[in-house]
Design a protein around this motif. Structure first.
Motif, PDB file in Angstrom:
ATOM      1  N   ILE A  17       2.997  -5.885  -1.339  1.00  0.00           N
ATOM      2  CA  ILE A  17       2.547  -6.323  -0.012  1.00  0.00           C
ATOM      3  C   ILE A  17       2.523  -5.147   0.960  1.00  0.00           C
ATOM      4  N   GLU A  18       3.583  -4.363   0.964  1.00  0.00           N
ATOM      5  CA  GLU A  18       3.670  -3.237   1.892  1.00  0.00           C
ATOM      6  C   GLU A  18       2.610  -2.171   1.600  1.00  0.00           C
ATOM      7  N   ALA A  19       2.334  -1.934   0.338  1.00  0.00           N
ATOM      8  CA  ALA A  19       1.308  -0.938  -0.010  1.00  0.00           C
ATOM      9  C   ALA A  19      -0.049  -1.363   0.544  1.00  0.00           C
ATOM     10  N   LEU A  20      -0.367  -2.651   0.420  1.00  0.00           N
ATOM     11  CA  LEU A  20      -1.644  -3.149   0.947  1.00  0.00           C
ATOM     12  C   LEU A  20      -1.647  -3.156   2.470  1.00  0.00           C
ATOM     13  N   ARG A  21      -0.518  -3.541   3.063  1.00  0.00           N
ATOM     14  CA  ARG A  21      -0.439  -3.581   4.531  1.00  0.00           C
ATOM     15  C   ARG A  21      -0.638  -2.177   5.113  1.00  0.00           C
ATOM     16  N   ILE A  22       0.018  -1.199   4.541  1.00  0.00           N
ATOM     17  CA  ILE A  22      -0.099   0.185   5.021  1.00  0.00           C
ATOM     18  C   ILE A  22      -1.520   0.707   4.816  1.00  0.00           C
ATOM     19  N   LYS A  23      -2.108   0.337   3.680  1.00  0.00           N
ATOM     20  CA  LYS A  23      -3.495   0.749   3.406  1.00  0.00           C
ATOM     21  C   LYS A  23      -4.432   0.208   4.478  1.00  0.00           C
ATOM     22  N   ARG A  24      -4.253  -1.062   4.850  1.00  0.00           N
ATOM     23  CA  ARG A  24      -5.101  -1.666   5.875  1.00  0.00           C
ATOM     24  C   ARG A  24      -4.821  -1.024   7.243  1.00  0.00           C
ATOM     25  N   TYR A  30     -10.045   4.801  11.115  1.00  0.00           N
ATOM     26  CA  TYR A  30     -11.466   5.107  10.913  1.00  0.00           C
ATOM     27  C   TYR A  30     -12.378   4.021  11.480  1.00  0.00           C
ATOM     28  N   GLN A  31     -11.876   2.789  11.481  1.00  0.00           N
ATOM     29  CA  GLN A  31     -12.707   1.683  11.966  1.00  0.00           C
ATOM     30  C   GLN A  31     -11.811   0.557  12.473  1.00  0.00           C
ATOM     31  N   PRO A  32     -11.969   0.148  13.728  1.00  0.00           N
ATOM     32  CA  PRO A  32     -11.147  -0.948  14.255  1.00  0.00           C
ATOM     33  C   PRO A  32     -11.422  -2.235  13.486  1.00  0.00           C
ATOM     34  N   ASN A  33     -10.420  -3.058  13.369  1.00  0.00           N
ATOM     35  CA  ASN A  33     -10.597  -4.336  12.695  1.00  0.00           C
ATOM     36  C   ASN A  33     -11.380  -5.291  13.592  1.00  0.00           C
ATOM     37  N   PRO A  34     -12.423  -5.938  13.062  1.00  0.00           N
ATOM     38  CA  PRO A  34     -13.237  -6.830  13.904  1.00  0.00           C
ATOM     39  C   PRO A  34     -12.459  -8.017  14.471  1.00  0.00           C
ATOM     40  N   ARG A  38      -3.655  -5.681  13.656  1.00  0.00           N
ATOM     41  CA  ARG A  38      -2.982  -4.376  13.665  1.00  0.00           C
ATOM     42  C   ARG A  38      -2.247  -4.112  12.353  1.00  0.00           C
ATOM     43  N   PHE A  39      -2.117  -5.157  11.536  1.00  0.00           N
ATOM     44  CA  PHE A  39      -1.484  -5.063  10.216  1.00  0.00           C
ATOM     45  C   PHE A  39      -0.065  -4.494  10.295  1.00  0.00           C
ATOM     46  N   THR A  40       0.699  -4.937  11.282  1.00  0.00           N
ATOM     47  CA  THR A  40       2.101  -4.565  11.371  1.00  0.00           C
ATOM     48  C   THR A  40       2.946  -5.578  10.600  1.00  0.00           C
TER      49      THR A  40
END
Length: 294
Positions: A17-24, A30-34, A38-40
């Motif tokens: 979970i943390e690996a994916l969260r940090i990746k996001r 590079y690109q704000p989330n629409p 913030r994926f904290t």
């Protein structure tokens, strides 16, 4: 041994979970989330799994339920592969994804063999809506050259929207037919979104909707989902072989899945009104659909 296994599983799940969260989170540089995510860790806790902070610090080592893992994957905007990696890490069965590679080719070959026995216009489509074959009566009905290979060249979206192909222009010859054609497009997009809700972050899904954009039909993409029950009858100008003139006919289509997966599908086109029955009969189709179990 049970405690060691529990600790190991806990570390694996939190690590995934943390690996994916940090990746996001890193992608936001590079690109704000629409959706302004913030994926904290706190946001994941608030939006997807209220016990995530407890899981992180080890207050609980109980692995989240399967549906909770899917909810976390949705929050993290996971692709199908990423979601299944999360499920496997938690010890759950993955969600069956669409066929690819050799299994897809085998299913397509079975679909082609099945289509040979269908005495009505028909085409084969994959989950990416690529058209992988059609029969001769389909070619004649929609005026699409039968001897041309469309693998990778024509998609169901192209068939509907591309003005260089005859289907769109012949389906929008007056105000009523245009409105029907437009509603059919919206119904198709609604159905597609429902069928592939869990794949919307996959590369192929994003590429498909990028393909729609080139036809300037962005308004169709935001149509709200509604209950199924709309009229699926369509209208098109079809050639009457006896005179060569184009006459309006009404038809509908049904979907036949090949194998255990939803796709590939065989889309079969059936006549609705008297004019359509006459055109279909000229194509060599039987007059009575019911005798073929349709």
């Amino acid at each position: 041994m049970d405690l060691a296994a529990e600790n190991s599983r806990h570390k694996i799940v939190v690590g995934e979970i943390e690996a994916l969260r940090i990746k996001r989170q890193q992608s936001l540089a590079y690109q704000p989330n629409p959706h302004l995510k913030r994926f904290t860790q706190q946001e994941l806790n608030d939006e997807a799994f209220p016990s995530y902070k407890n899981l992180l610090v080890g207050r609980t080592r109980r692995i989240p339920a399967r549906q909770t893992m899917i909810t976390i994957a949705e929050y993290l905007e996971c692709t199908s592969d990423e979601r299944n990696d999360l499920l496997l890490a938690a010890g759950y069965l993955p969600i069956q994804t669409e066929l690819e590679g050799r299994p897809l080719e085998l299913a397509l070959e079975r679909a082609r063999q099945t289509m040979k026995g269908i005495p009505f216009p028909a085409m084969i489509v994959t989950h990416t809506q690529d058209i992988k074959g059609f029969n001769e009566s389909f070619s004649q009905l929609f005026d699409i050259p039968f001897d041309r290979s469309y693998d990778g060249l024509m998609n169901r979206i192209d068939l509907h929207f591309n003005s260089d192909l005859p289907v769109g222009p012949r389906s929008t010859f007056d105000k009523a037919s245009f409105e029907q054609w437009e509603e059919h497009a919206k119904n198709g997009i609604r159905a597609f979104k429902r069928e592939h809700m869990l794949s919307r972050y996959d590369k192929w899904y994003q590429e498909l909707f990028d393909r729609v954009q080139k036809y300037n039909v962005g308004d169709y993409l935001d149509v709200p989902d509604i209950e199924a029950g709309a009229d699926h009858t369509q209208t098109i100008l079809a050639e009457r072989k006896s005179s060569g003139e184009l006459v309006p006919i009404r038809y509908r289509q049904i979907s036949i899945s090949e194998g255990n997966c939803l796709y590939p599908q065989i889309e079969v086109f059936l006549p609705v009104d008297t004019a359509a029955h006459a055109v279909f009969e000229n194509l060599g189709c039987p007059v009575d659909c019911t005798s073929f179990g349709i």
